[in-house]
Design a protein around this motif. Structure first.
Motif, PDB file in Angstrom:
ATOM      1  N   VAL A  46       0.827  -1.196   0.000  1.00 36.10           N
ATOM      2  CA  VAL A  46       0.000   0.000   0.000  1.00 36.10           C
ATOM      3  C   VAL A  46       0.870   1.259   0.000  1.00 36.10           C
ATOM      4  CG1 VAL A  46      -1.654   1.328   1.375  1.00 36.10           C
ATOM      5  CG2 VAL A  46      -1.944  -1.141   1.102  1.00 36.10           C
ATOM      6  N   ASN A  47       1.934   1.247   0.786  1.00 36.89           N
ATOM      7  CA  ASN A  47       2.803   2.423   0.893  1.00 36.89           C
ATOM      8  C   ASN A  47       3.959   2.328  -0.094  1.00 36.89           C
ATOM      9  OD1 ASN A  47       1.871   4.069   3.413  1.00 36.89           O
ATOM     10  ND2 ASN A  47       1.788   1.929   4.064  1.00 36.89           N
ATOM     11  N   HIS A  48       4.113   3.355  -0.901  1.00 35.81           N
ATOM     12  CA  HIS A  48       5.244   3.425  -1.830  1.00 35.81           C
ATOM     13  C   HIS A  48       5.628   4.879  -2.090  1.00 35.81           C
ATOM     14  CE1 HIS A  48       1.926   4.004  -4.772  1.00 35.81           C
ATOM     15  NE2 HIS A  48       1.383   2.961  -4.155  1.00 35.81           N
ATOM     16  N   TYR A  49       5.499   5.689  -1.056  1.00 32.48           N
ATOM     17  CA  TYR A  49       5.863   7.101  -1.161  1.00 32.48           C
ATOM     18  C   TYR A  49       7.388   7.253  -1.182  1.00 32.48           C
ATOM     19  CZ  TYR A  49       6.318   6.402   3.907  1.00 32.48           C
ATOM     20  OH  TYR A  49       6.680   5.924   5.141  1.00 32.48           O
ATOM     21  N   PRO A  50       7.892   8.373  -1.684  1.00 30.16           N
ATOM     22  CA  PRO A  50       9.343   8.592  -1.725  1.00 30.16           C
ATOM     23  C   PRO A  50       9.964   8.547  -0.335  1.00 30.16           C
ATOM     24  CG  PRO A  50       8.200  10.206  -3.088  1.00 30.16           C
ATOM     25  CD  PRO A  50       7.141   9.469  -2.323  1.00 30.16           C
ATOM     26  N   GLY A  51      11.091   7.873  -0.207  1.00 31.59           N
ATOM     27  CA  GLY A  51      11.790   7.788   1.063  1.00 31.59           C
ATOM     28  C   GLY A  51      11.347   6.638   1.941  1.00 31.59           C
ATOM     29  N   LEU A  52      10.375   5.835   1.494  1.00 30.51           N
ATOM     30  CA  LEU A  52       9.865   4.744   2.306  1.00 30.51           C
ATOM     31  C   LEU A  52      10.964   3.734   2.627  1.00 30.51           C
ATOM     32  CD1 LEU A  52       7.472   3.125   3.559  1.00 30.51           C
ATOM     33  CD2 LEU A  52       7.196   2.050   1.305  1.00 30.51           C
ATOM     34  N   ALA A  53      11.119   3.419   3.896  1.00 29.18           N
ATOM     35  CA  ALA A  53      12.098   2.428   4.351  1.00 29.18           C
ATOM     36  C   ALA A  53      11.664   1.900   5.704  1.00 29.18           C
ATOM     37  CB  ALA A  53      13.497   3.046   4.446  1.00 29.18           C
ATOM     38  N   VAL A  54      12.232   0.779   6.105  1.00 27.88           N
ATOM     39  CA  VAL A  54      11.932   0.249   7.428  1.00 27.88           C
ATOM     40  C   VAL A  54      12.557   1.160   8.484  1.00 27.88           C
ATOM     41  CG1 VAL A  54      11.781  -2.148   6.648  1.00 27.88           C
ATOM     42  CG2 VAL A  54      13.971  -1.231   7.375  1.00 27.88           C
ATOM     43  N   ASP A  55      11.949   1.208   9.665  1.00 24.83           N
ATOM     44  CA  ASP A  55      12.556   1.962  10.761  1.00 24.83           C
ATOM     45  C   ASP A  55      13.079   1.034  11.847  1.00 24.83           C
ATOM     46  OD1 ASP A  55      10.174   1.144  11.800  1.00 24.83           O
ATOM     47  OD2 ASP A  55       9.452   3.123  12.376  1.00 24.83           O
ATOM     48  N   ILE A  56      13.168  -0.252  11.507  1.00 27.11           N
ATOM     49  CA  ILE A  56      13.838  -1.256  12.327  1.00 27.11           C
ATOM     50  C   ILE A  56      14.832  -1.956  11.413  1.00 27.11           C
ATOM     51  CG2 ILE A  56      13.559  -3.380  13.661  1.00 27.11           C
ATOM     52  CD1 ILE A  56      12.311  -0.981  15.004  1.00 27.11           C
ATOM     53  N   ALA A  57      16.053  -2.172  11.859  1.00 27.82           N
ATOM     54  CA  ALA A  57      17.066  -2.780  10.998  1.00 27.82           C
ATOM     55  C   ALA A  57      16.532  -4.044  10.334  1.00 27.82           C
ATOM     56  CB  ALA A  57      18.324  -3.084  11.791  1.00 27.82           C
ATOM     57  N   THR A 159      -0.735   9.547   1.971  1.00 27.48           N
ATOM     58  CA  THR A 159       0.488   8.755   1.819  1.00 27.48           C
ATOM     59  C   THR A 159       0.207   7.296   1.493  1.00 27.48           C
ATOM     60  OG1 THR A 159       0.541   8.466   4.229  1.00 27.48           O
ATOM     61  CG2 THR A 159       1.883  10.247   3.290  1.00 27.48           C
ATOM     62  N   THR A 160      -0.970   6.771   1.882  1.00 27.16           N
ATOM     63  CA  THR A 160      -1.297   5.387   1.560  1.00 27.16           C
ATOM     64  C   THR A 160      -1.855   5.236   0.147  1.00 27.16           C
ATOM     65  OG1 THR A 160      -3.523   5.617   2.495  1.00 27.16           O
ATOM     66  CG2 THR A 160      -1.779   4.844   3.959  1.00 27.16           C
ATOM     67  N   ARG A 161      -2.083   6.335  -0.531  1.00 24.84           N
ATOM     68  CA  ARG A 161      -2.549   6.305  -1.917  1.00 24.84           C
ATOM     69  C   ARG A 161      -1.654   7.226  -2.738  1.00 24.84           C
ATOM     70  NH1 ARG A 161      -4.411   2.343  -0.545  1.00 24.84           N
ATOM     71  NH2 ARG A 161      -6.593   1.663  -0.443  1.00 24.84           N
ATOM     72  N   TRP A 162      -0.362   6.945  -2.642  1.00 27.87           N
ATOM     73  CA  TRP A 162       0.613   7.837  -3.272  1.00 27.87           C
ATOM     74  C   TRP A 162       0.518   7.760  -4.790  1.00 27.87           C
ATOM     75  CZ3 TRP A 162       2.924  11.651  -1.029  1.00 27.87           C
ATOM     76  CH2 TRP A 162       3.909  12.345  -1.743  1.00 27.87           C
ATOM     77  N   GLY A 177       0.963  16.510   9.270  1.00 26.42           N
ATOM     78  CA  GLY A 177       1.402  15.352  10.034  1.00 26.42           C
ATOM     79  C   GLY A 177       2.906  15.281  10.150  1.00 26.42           C
ATOM     80  N   THR A 178       3.376  14.843  11.306  1.00 29.56           N
ATOM     81  CA  THR A 178       4.825  14.708  11.532  1.00 29.56           C
ATOM     82  C   THR A 178       5.121  13.393  12.246  1.00 29.56           C
ATOM     83  OG1 THR A 178       4.591  16.044  13.562  1.00 29.56           O
ATOM     84  CG2 THR A 178       5.341  17.184  11.568  1.00 29.56           C
ATOM     85  N   GLY A 179       4.443  12.332  11.842  1.00 32.74           N
ATOM     86  CA  GLY A 179       4.732  11.008  12.378  1.00 32.74           C
ATOM     87  C   GLY A 179       5.859  10.353  11.613  1.00 32.74           C
ATOM     88  N   ALA A 180       6.011   9.038  11.795  1.00 34.43           N
ATOM     89  CA  ALA A 180       7.128   8.319  11.195  1.00 34.43           C
ATOM     90  C   ALA A 180       7.109   8.391   9.672  1.00 34.43           C
ATOM     91  CB  ALA A 180       7.100   6.862  11.653  1.00 34.43           C
ATOM     92  N   THR A 181       5.920   8.347   9.068  1.00 39.83           N
ATOM     93  CA  THR A 181       5.816   8.460   7.612  1.00 39.83           C
ATOM     94  C   THR A 181       6.291   9.823   7.145  1.00 39.83           C
ATOM     95  OG1 THR A 181       4.010   6.867   7.436  1.00 39.83           O
ATOM     96  CG2 THR A 181       4.200   8.493   5.687  1.00 39.83           C
ATOM     97  N   THR A 340      -1.391  11.688   7.778  1.00 40.04           N
ATOM     98  CA  THR A 340      -2.194  11.779   8.995  1.00 40.04           C
ATOM     99  C   THR A 340      -2.400  10.435   9.685  1.00 40.04           C
ATOM    100  OG1 THR A 340      -4.108  11.794   7.487  1.00 40.04           O
ATOM    101  CG2 THR A 340      -3.385  13.901   8.391  1.00 40.04           C
ATOM    102  N   GLY A 341      -1.654   9.431   9.262  1.00 42.29           N
ATOM    103  CA  GLY A 341      -1.638   8.177   9.999  1.00 42.29           C
ATOM    104  C   GLY A 341      -2.871   7.323   9.802  1.00 42.29           C
ATOM    105  N   PHE A 342      -3.168   6.537  10.846  1.00 42.74           N
ATOM    106  CA  PHE A 342      -4.190   5.505  10.747  1.00 42.74           C
ATOM    107  C   PHE A 342      -5.133   5.573  11.944  1.00 42.74           C
ATOM    108  CE2 PHE A 342      -0.448   4.270   8.474  1.00 42.74           C
ATOM    109  CZ  PHE A 342      -0.932   3.722   7.293  1.00 42.74           C
TER     110      PHE A 342
END
Length: 493
Positions: A46-57, A159-162, A177-181, A340-342
């Motif tokens: 669902v998410n494929h916005y620019p900069g998308l990456a895991v936030d856990i190794a 962001t979920t419909r990029w 919004g200023t969350g993790a996304t 704006t998150g979920f």
């Protein structure tokens, strides 16, 4: 009545894939995985916005039994997670059991036939002996209903419909919004936009991101000697446990650990943002861990750029040309990005209507009373239901800890049920109440109840003010409990 399937899994993300793997190991092959999107992968599809990456190794954010030695970076980009999901689903022969573009609308327990009847968006009714909900925690996007938003003349992107390929060059962009996304996305938009306004309601704790490319030689080492990658996973998991268990769950006993993490984040902020007023507005006024922190080396630096503005005032309304703030100022906007998150607690638990024994509505029961689930996976009054995304189920900081713990629970539960020659299970109210009392008591030492979370606006808290998402135990404790829970806690028939 013979059911259409022995088991029906809802959701083809990592949770649904894990459930499918465990059912296959148990010899259950007559199952289907229904997915409302057009492909597998869950949030990584669902998410494929620019900069998308895991936030856990990545060595930790993956199945421990199916390591991927070829991650390109320590924190892999989202495209690699999607590719990994497809690889695992194909390897375990799950893809052919998946049906895409099928949204489950309702599931009801039939006490006469001892099966679940499931209604889907394609107009079909399906039946199954066992129902597994794996719809994820972050699957229902929150779209704010600002006055006048339907009059906006520009483009709105959630962001979920990029919209892949959207070019911000020359545009006046705004991000709400200023969350993790948003932390991942904002620096990418700032590189293109003529002007960028970031609307912040609640600042987020951000710590340095120790990210780097994984050399090809190391990837070959991981592939040839898997124990080396297991060692890397152990080190990373241990660091996460230190942050989560000590700094967050045992806040009362180890406040110093929490304060060290907060000081690290503040030092990171001071080193990256030049303007004192901007630093002040970017500094959280709640304790570290009340809201999920994140990692970034570029987010804070973005606010040093002259064309980037941080706006902390209230949004009054949206007009065709932009956004009007509470002080009467109008900020012109060409493209509005909703980070704006979920919505977890209003529509995600559960993600569709689930009716159990005696007409018991799971969503209504949770919202009218308390959110609860025995060991974070089963609920009294709902026979043969495995709810993977449930209250008190999320363990640790990596979702895969939760998934693999629940896979162990399924294995123990089904093995015992088969040993007895039975086909129906249901957790007792006594066991569920005891588990709820235990996790509630254990959480009293956490930052959620002992610290200051009043200004966090955290999705960890439900509408009753309870932090009913996280399981208050370490990874090792969770995995051990999932393999050793008392079998007497269940009634079999």
């Amino acid at each position: 009545m013979r059911p259409d399937y022995e088991a029906l899994i809802v959701g083809a993300g990592f949770g649904g894939i894990g459930a499918g793997i465990e059912l296959t190991r148990l010899g259950i092959t007559d199952f289907v995985i229904l997915e409302r999107e057009d492909d597998l992968g869950g949030t990584w599809h669902v998410n494929h916005y620019p900069g998308l990456a895991v936030d856990i190794a990545s060595v930790t954010y993956s199945y421990s039994f199916e390591p991927n030695p070829y991650w390109s970076r320590l924190f892999a980009p989202g495209t690699e997670l999607k590719k990994y999901a497809k690889y695992v689903a194909d390897k375990y022969d799950l893809t052919r059991r998946m049906e895409f573009g099928v949204a489950v609308e309702r599931a009801e327990w039939n006490p006469d036939e001892h099966l679940w009847q499931v209604r889907t968006s394609d107009g079909r009714d399906r039946s199954a002996k066992y129902l597994v909900t794996a719809t994820g925690f972050l699957s229902q996007p929150h779209v704010p209903d600002f006055p006048g938003i339907d009059t906006f003349a520009g483009r709105i992107i959630h962001t979920t419909r990029w919209e892949d390929g959207h070019d911000f060059t020359g545009e006046r962009a705004a991000v709400i919004g200023t969350g993790a996304t948003a932390v991942q996305l904002i620096p990418e938009i700032a590189d293109q936009a003529q002007a960028l306004t970031v609307f912040q309601r609640t600042p987020i704790w951000v710590v340095p991101k120790l990210d780097f490319p994984i050399p090809a030689g190391v990837q070959r080492l991981f592939a040839r000697f898997p124990l080396t990658q297991r060692a890397a996973r152990l080190v990373n998991t241990s660091l996460l446990e230190l942050l989560m268990v000590v700094g967050v769950l045992h806040y009362r006993q180890a406040k110093i650990g929490n304060r060290i993490a907060a000081r690290l984040a503040r030092a990171h902020l001071r080193a990256q943002v030049a303007d004192p007023d901007t630093r002040r507005r970017l500094t959280p006024t709640y304790d570290f861990g009340c809201k999920r922190p994140t990692f970034s080396n570029t987010y804070f630096r973005t606010f040093n750029r002259p064309h980037v503005q941080l706006e902390t005032g209230t949004i009054e309304r949206v007009v065709p040309e932009g956004i009007v703030t509470a002080d009467g100022a109008t900020i012109p906007v060409d493209t509005l990005v909703l980070a704006t998150g979920f919505n977890l607690w209003d529509v995600n638990f559960p993600a569709f209507e689930v009716i159990g024994r005696g007409g018991k509505d799971l969503g209504k029961w949770w919202r009218d009373g308390r959110f609860q689930a025995y060991e974070g996976i089963t609920v009294p009054g709902f026979p043969n239901l495995l709810s993977l995304n449930s209250p008190y189920s999320y363990s640790g900081l990596s979702y895969f800890t939760t998934i693999e713990g629940q896979m162990r629970h399924i294995r123990r539960l089904f093995t015992e049920m088969r040993r007895r020659g039975d086909s129906t299970f249901e957790v007792s109210e006594r066991a569920n109440d005891a588990f709820l009392d235990r996790v509630t008591d254990d959480l009293q030492s956490s930052v959620f109840y002992t610290g200051d979370c009043s200004r966090a606006r955290s999705y960890y808290f439900n509408q009753h003010g309870e932090a009913a998402l996280l399981r208050p135990s370490s990874t090792l404790s969770t995995l051990r409990e999932m393999e050793r829970f008392p079998l007497a806690d269940y009634a079999f028939s």
